[in-house]
Design an enzyme around this catalytic site. Structure first.
Site, short mmCIF file in Angstrom:
data_model
loop_
_atom_site.label_atom_id
_atom_site.label_comp_id
_atom_site.label_asym_id
_atom_site.label_seq_id
_atom_site.Cartn_x
_atom_site.Cartn_y
_atom_site.Cartn_z
N LYS A 91 0.83 -1.20 0.00
CA LYS A 91 0.00 0.00 0.00
C LYS A 91 0.87 1.25 0.00
CE LYS A 91 -3.64 2.64 0.22
NZ LYS A 91 -4.64 2.62 1.28
N LYS A 151 -0.51 11.67 5.71
CA LYS A 151 -0.20 10.58 6.65
C LYS A 151 0.40 9.38 5.94
CE LYS A 151 -3.08 7.55 7.72
NZ LYS A 151 -3.39 6.14 7.34
#
Length: 297
Positions: A172, A240
């Site tokens: 990811k 983030k």
């Protein structure tokens, strides 16, 4: 009979994922602090648990999709978490985006409580979550993945077991850094087109037929050019995620200047007051730095 499934995290992505589990016929129990969401899902046939600990007492398979590692730790290992009273035979499938080493740490804590863990971050945006066409990248043991596969099939179209615990999160990170770096290219190409007197929408259409085409150009580029930047995947979350990608690269000793620059630019976008806009709003930061375009937000 299919396992009863618990679900935690009914945000932009989790809402559609949970609804697709219900549509697929799973008995679903949710935990949420949002009373309106609880009532909405109750009307769809879901049961409601008061705490993650109470959810664990009802369901041996729980899916979470929450903002960060602290939230995952809380629902898994907190005072009222899934494993607060032990959770022998339990399985947490975490679809959040956190660092691989954070996933491994949470997996170890659950193992002590007799439970399994899969890191299973997702890609495909709200559209993919709503339509059940997500890409799911899974880290964990093969037998545990197979146990959760029926649930994955209800939520996603491209389901990939990519390696041991943490591997899903590493992949990811690869996805997110490529989205952000591609987005930088889109914003800079728009700037060149404008400076050259070319309609940037025409640039987008033409490049989308050539080797520069990409999903980011087609999707993010259009949102930026049309100013449709409310909702979607917020810039704060991309910031983030790029912080995670930077940390993962550093953990493995990788040289990755483009990732670092993308993180800096997304941080600048958030600091400019656009943290809650779709991450395609990065174009607004480029506009500001180029001295120029009207802010459509």
């Amino acid at each position: 009979m299919a396992e009863k499934i618990g679900f935690i995290g009914l945000g932009v992505m989790g809402n559609g994922m949970a609804r697709n589990l219900l549509k697929a016929g799973f008995a679903l129990t949710i935990w949420t602090r949002d009373a309106a969401k609880a009532e909405s899902f109750k009307a769809l046939g879901a049961a409601i648990a008061d705490t993650p600990k109470a959810l664990a007492a009802q369901c041996k398979l729980v899916i979470s999709c929450v903002p960060d590692a602290a939230a995952v730790r809380g629902v898994a290992l907190g005072e009222d978490g899934l494993a607060a009273d032990g959770w022998k035979g339990g399985l947490l499938v975490d679809c959040s985006t956190i660092a691989p080493f954070e996933a491994q740490e949470i997996a170890a804590g659950l193992k002590d409580a007799g439970a399994d863990f899969l890191d299973a971050p997702i890609s495909g945006g709200k559209k993919g979550a709503d339509e059940g066409t997500l890409t799911i990248m899974i880290g964990g043991e093969e037998a545990v993945v197979e146990r959760a596969r029926p649930a994955f099939a209800a939520m996603g179209k491209n389901i990939h077991h990519v390696g041991p615990q943490g591997a899903g999160q590493a992949l990811k990170a690869c996805n997110q850094l490529m989205v952000a770096i591609n987005l930088m290219g889109v914003c800079e190409a728009v700037g060149i087109a404008r400076a050259a007197g070319i309609d940037p929408k025409l640039m987008r259409e033409v490049v989308s037929t050539g080797t520069g085409r990409s999903g980011v150009l087609e999707g993010h580029g259009l949102r930026y050019l049309e100013g449709t930047l409310q909702g979607g995947f917020r810039a704060a979350l991309m910031k983030k995620d790029l912080g995670i990608a930077t940390a993962v690269g550093a953990h493995y000793g990788r040289y990755q200047p483009a990732t670092g620059l993308a993180h800096q630019l997304m941080t600048g976008l958030c600091n400019a007051g656009h943290a809650d806009l779709d991450n395609a709003a990065l174009g607004l930061l480029y506009d500001m730095l180029n001295g120029g375009q009207e802010d459509p937000s």
